[in-house]
Scaffold this active site. Structure first.
Site, PDB file in Angstrom:
ATOM      1  N   SER A 190      -0.444  21.887  -5.639  1.00  0.00           N
ATOM      2  CA  SER A 190      -1.589  22.779  -5.446  1.00  0.00           C
ATOM      3  C   SER A 190      -1.236  24.270  -5.553  1.00  0.00           C
ATOM      4  CB  SER A 190      -2.271  22.487  -4.106  1.00  0.00           C
ATOM      5  OG  SER A 190      -2.815  21.191  -4.147  1.00  0.00           O
ATOM      6  N   THR A 225      -4.232  18.457   3.877  1.00  0.00           N
ATOM      7  CA  THR A 225      -3.820  17.201   3.257  1.00  0.00           C
ATOM      8  C   THR A 225      -3.227  16.268   4.296  1.00  0.00           C
ATOM      9  OG1 THR A 225      -2.651  16.250   1.369  1.00  0.00           O
ATOM     10  CG2 THR A 225      -1.566  18.101   2.434  1.00  0.00           C
ATOM     11  N   LYS A 255      -6.457  15.408   7.500  1.00  0.00           N
ATOM     12  CA  LYS A 255      -7.836  15.549   7.014  1.00  0.00           C
ATOM     13  C   LYS A 255      -8.884  15.099   8.027  1.00  0.00           C
ATOM     14  CE  LYS A 255      -6.866  15.091   2.092  1.00  0.00           C
ATOM     15  NZ  LYS A 255      -7.118  14.317   0.870  1.00  0.00           N
ATOM     16  N   ASN A 315     -10.941  18.273   3.302  1.00  0.00           N
ATOM     17  CA  ASN A 315      -9.721  18.717   2.600  1.00  0.00           C
ATOM     18  C   ASN A 315      -9.738  20.219   2.347  1.00  0.00           C
ATOM     19  OD1 ASN A 315     -11.576  18.899   0.524  1.00  0.00           O
ATOM     20  ND2 ASN A 315     -10.225  18.040  -1.030  1.00  0.00           N
ATOM     21  N   ASP A 340     -12.786  15.826  -2.442  1.00  0.00           N
ATOM     22  CA  ASP A 340     -12.045  14.735  -3.099  1.00  0.00           C
ATOM     23  C   ASP A 340     -12.957  13.815  -3.918  1.00  0.00           C
ATOM     24  OD1 ASP A 340      -9.484  15.435  -2.305  1.00  0.00           O
ATOM     25  OD2 ASP A 340      -9.550  14.242  -0.474  1.00  0.00           O
ATOM     26  N   ALA A 363      -7.766   2.142   2.506  1.00  0.00           N
ATOM     27  CA  ALA A 363      -9.000   2.456   3.249  1.00  0.00           C
ATOM     28  C   ALA A 363      -8.800   3.721   4.067  1.00  0.00           C
ATOM     29  CB  ALA A 363      -9.398   1.279   4.133  1.00  0.00           C
ATOM     30  N   GLY A 364      -7.881   4.571   3.640  1.00  0.00           N
ATOM     31  CA  GLY A 364      -7.642   5.844   4.320  1.00  0.00           C
ATOM     32  C   GLY A 364      -8.618   6.900   3.825  1.00  0.00           C
ATOM     33  N   ALA A 411      -8.552   9.009   1.332  1.00  0.00           N
ATOM     34  CA  ALA A 411      -8.832   9.054  -0.116  1.00  0.00           C
ATOM     35  C   ALA A 411      -9.810   7.948  -0.486  1.00  0.00           C
ATOM     36  CB  ALA A 411      -7.536   8.921  -0.907  1.00  0.00           C
ATOM     37  N   LEU A 423      -4.281   7.270  -7.718  1.00  0.00           N
ATOM     38  CA  LEU A 423      -4.604   8.609  -7.190  1.00  0.00           C
ATOM     39  C   LEU A 423      -3.370   9.437  -6.846  1.00  0.00           C
ATOM     40  CD1 LEU A 423      -7.659   7.962  -4.830  1.00  0.00           C
ATOM     41  CD2 LEU A 423      -7.590   8.223  -7.311  1.00  0.00           C
TER      42      LEU A 423
HETATM   43  P1  NDP Z   1      -4.130   8.022   4.525  1.00  0.00           P
HETATM   44  O1  NDP Z   1      -2.887   8.245   5.321  1.00  0.00           O
HETATM   45  O2  NDP Z   1      -5.461   8.334   5.108  1.00  0.00           O
HETATM   46  O3  NDP Z   1      -4.163   6.498   4.034  1.00  0.00           O
HETATM   47  C1  NDP Z   1      -3.014   5.864   3.520  1.00  0.00           C
HETATM   48  C2  NDP Z   1      -3.400   4.526   2.915  1.00  0.00           C
HETATM   49  O4  NDP Z   1      -2.214   3.920   2.359  1.00  0.00           O
HETATM   50  C3  NDP Z   1      -3.955   3.546   3.941  1.00  0.00           C
HETATM   51  O5  NDP Z   1      -4.903   2.723   3.310  1.00  0.00           O
HETATM   52  C4  NDP Z   1      -2.702   2.744   4.329  1.00  0.00           C
HETATM   53  O6  NDP Z   1      -2.973   1.458   4.809  1.00  0.00           O
HETATM   54  C5  NDP Z   1      -2.023   2.646   2.972  1.00  0.00           C
HETATM   55  N1  NDP Z   1      -0.595   2.361   3.113  1.00  0.00           N
HETATM   56  C6  NDP Z   1       0.357   3.209   3.546  1.00  0.00           C
HETATM   57  N2  NDP Z   1       1.566   2.591   3.561  1.00  0.00           N
HETATM   58  C7  NDP Z   1       1.342   1.317   3.129  1.00  0.00           C
HETATM   59  C8  NDP Z   1       2.187   0.176   2.920  1.00  0.00           C
HETATM   60  N3  NDP Z   1       3.510   0.243   3.150  1.00  0.00           N
HETATM   61  N4  NDP Z   1       1.630  -0.962   2.451  1.00  0.00           N
HETATM   62  C9  NDP Z   1       0.292  -1.025   2.209  1.00  0.00           C
HETATM   63  N5  NDP Z   1      -0.556   0.019   2.382  1.00  0.00           N
HETATM   64  C10 NDP Z   1      -0.036   1.172   2.841  1.00  0.00           C
HETATM   65  O7  NDP Z   1      -3.891   8.850   3.187  1.00  0.00           O
HETATM   66  P2  NDP Z   1      -5.005   9.304   2.118  1.00  0.00           P
HETATM   67  O8  NDP Z   1      -5.997   8.223   1.986  1.00  0.00           O
HETATM   68  O9  NDP Z   1      -5.482  10.674   2.417  1.00  0.00           O
HETATM   69  O10 NDP Z   1      -4.131   9.426   0.785  1.00  0.00           O
HETATM   70  C11 NDP Z   1      -3.701   8.268   0.089  1.00  0.00           C
HETATM   71  C12 NDP Z   1      -3.064   8.691  -1.224  1.00  0.00           C
HETATM   72  O11 NDP Z   1      -4.044   9.276  -2.067  1.00  0.00           O
HETATM   73  C13 NDP Z   1      -1.950   9.732  -1.023  1.00  0.00           C
HETATM   74  O12 NDP Z   1      -0.851   9.355  -1.798  1.00  0.00           O
HETATM   75  C14 NDP Z   1      -2.546  11.005  -1.563  1.00  0.00           C
HETATM   76  O13 NDP Z   1      -1.575  11.811  -2.191  1.00  0.00           O
HETATM   77  C15 NDP Z   1      -3.530  10.477  -2.601  1.00  0.00           C
HETATM   78  N6  NDP Z   1      -4.619  11.432  -2.800  1.00  0.00           N
HETATM   79  C16 NDP Z   1      -4.747  11.975  -4.033  1.00  0.00           C
HETATM   80  C17 NDP Z   1      -5.700  12.901  -4.284  1.00  0.00           C
HETATM   81  C18 NDP Z   1      -5.811  13.486  -5.640  1.00  0.00           C
HETATM   82  O14 NDP Z   1      -6.481  14.527  -5.778  1.00  0.00           O
HETATM   83  N7  NDP Z   1      -5.220  12.884  -6.650  1.00  0.00           N
HETATM   84  C19 NDP Z   1      -6.646  13.355  -3.241  1.00  0.00           C
HETATM   85  C20 NDP Z   1      -6.448  12.674  -1.977  1.00  0.00           C
HETATM   86  C21 NDP Z   1      -5.448  11.770  -1.769  1.00  0.00           C
HETATM   87  P3  NDP Z   1      -3.157   1.210   6.418  1.00  0.00           P
HETATM   88  O15 NDP Z   1      -4.557   1.656   6.737  1.00  0.00           O
HETATM   89  O16 NDP Z   1      -2.952  -0.257   6.557  1.00  0.00           O
HETATM   90  O17 NDP Z   1      -2.107   2.044   7.102  1.00  0.00           O
END
Ligand code: NDP
Length: 277
Positions: free
Chosen positions: A16, A62, A66, A87, A108, A133-134, A136, A222
């Site tokens: 960024s 980030t 968030k 964000n 996003d 399901a986070g 993003a 993503l």
């Molecule tokens: P969160 O921390 O909110 O969510 C993380 C997600 O990854 C959850 O669903 C989590 O599952 C899952 N996860 C993490 N570790 C594991 C594992 N070992 N096995 C299985 N599932 C796993 O993060 P965000 O949702 O904010 O971000 C997710 C990704 O998206 C990041 O890499 C981020 O960089 C990317 N992103 C990209 C953007 C872009 O502009 N390109 C914008 C926003 C995000 P669980 O719920 O079970 O923990």
């Protein structure tokens, strides 16, 4: 000259600053964009300092802040409220004794929609499997549902996926996403499009390791890195159409830029800054 901070933990790897500093320079604005590594414990005090510091124009937020930041700002735009995560932070006022007020935004989902549009990836009527399901996933699933995709969500913590699905009404026209168990190997076979919205891939992991990828599948990852993630490497080798996270990163950033500056973002400059121009 003002500063915009990117608050995250960790945050040093982010692309960024390259985009936003190039954009500020191109428009002769003289602002600068800096990363700030902030732990969850430090977040409330950091956000309060942003609010009271007149030299701060705004912020991006980030992983992992968030959701937490929603409780630290005065108001949210509709998208941030729907997603439950912000964000981007903007400031209003600031000349009075109480200082500025902060507003949270979520760009996003709109960034994802624009990335799909630009890549001519249509989701209408398609079976889309979303991994994660986070924050993003919560931002992009509404875009897919509004685009009339049939969405299935798989998350390691199934309860979190079910919570996401419940945010969609079953009546009134919106399709509620289906939830399946992690790891959804059989769901991949039935999907037209897979979106990786987990954080797996940042450190060379493949969320679908061992799952065959049919060549008709479109694979969107993503993870915003220049190098292909292991999932995208495999998808390319299998002959799938692929899209990485950089176009979404670009468009969510362009929207944030306009929120802070009230000007259209210089997209071509920002694109070149992250090597996709
Ligand atoms: P969160 O921390 O909110 O969510 C993380 C997600 O990854 C959850 O669903 C989590 O599952 C899952 N996860 C993490 N570790 C594991 C594992 N070992 N096995 C299985 N599932 C796993 O993060 P965000 O949702 O904010 O971000 C997710 C990704 O998206 C990041 O890499 C981020 O960089 C990317 N992103 C990209 C953007 C872009 O502009 N390109 C914008 C926003 C995000 P669980 O719920 O079970 O923990």
């Amino acid at each position: 000259m003002s500063t915009v901070y990117l608050l995250g933990h960790p945050v040093a790897h982010s692309l960024s600053p390259l985009m936003q500093n190039a954009a500020f320079a191109a428009l002769g604005l003289g602002h600068r964009y800096e990363t700030r590594d902030v732990t969850p414990e430090e977040l409330p005090a950091t956000v309060e300092r942003l609010r009271t510091d007149r030299a701060v124009l705004g912020a991006n937020v980030t992983v992992p802040h968030k959701e937490a930041v929603m409780r630290l700002v005065r108001s949210h735009d509709g998208e941030a409220t729907r997603v439950g995560a912000a964000n981007t932070i903007s400031k209003q006022g600031g000349d009075g004794p109480d200082g500025a007020t902060l507003q949270g935004w979520n760009t996003d989902g709109a960034g994802f929609a624009e990335a799909l549009r630009e890549a001519a990836i249509s989701v209408a009527g398609k079976r889309v499997l979303v991994l994660g399901a986070g924050g993003a996933a919560r931002a992009i699933v509404p875009v897919l549902v509004r685009g009339l995709a049939q969405v299935t969500v798989a998350n390691r913590d199934r309860a979190r996926a079910e919570q996401l699905a419940r945010t969609f009404p079953t009546a009134g026209g919106a399709w509620r996403p289906e939830v399946v168990d992690w790891l959804p190997s059989w769901s991949v076979a039935g999907a037209d499009l897979v979106v990786n919205a987990t954080s797996l891939g940042l450190r060379d992991e493949d969320p679908l390791a061992g799952v065959p990828l049919p060549s008709r599948l479109v694979v969107v990852d993503l993870i915003p890195t220049r190098q292909d993630t292991p999932l995208l490497t495999r998808a390319r080798a299998a002959g799938c159409e692929v899209l990485n996270g950089l176009p979404m990163l670009l468009h969510q950033a362009a929207l944030a830029f306009s929120i802070w500056t009230d000007r259209p973002a210089p997209l071509a400059v920002m694109r070149r800054a992250i090597g996709i121009g």
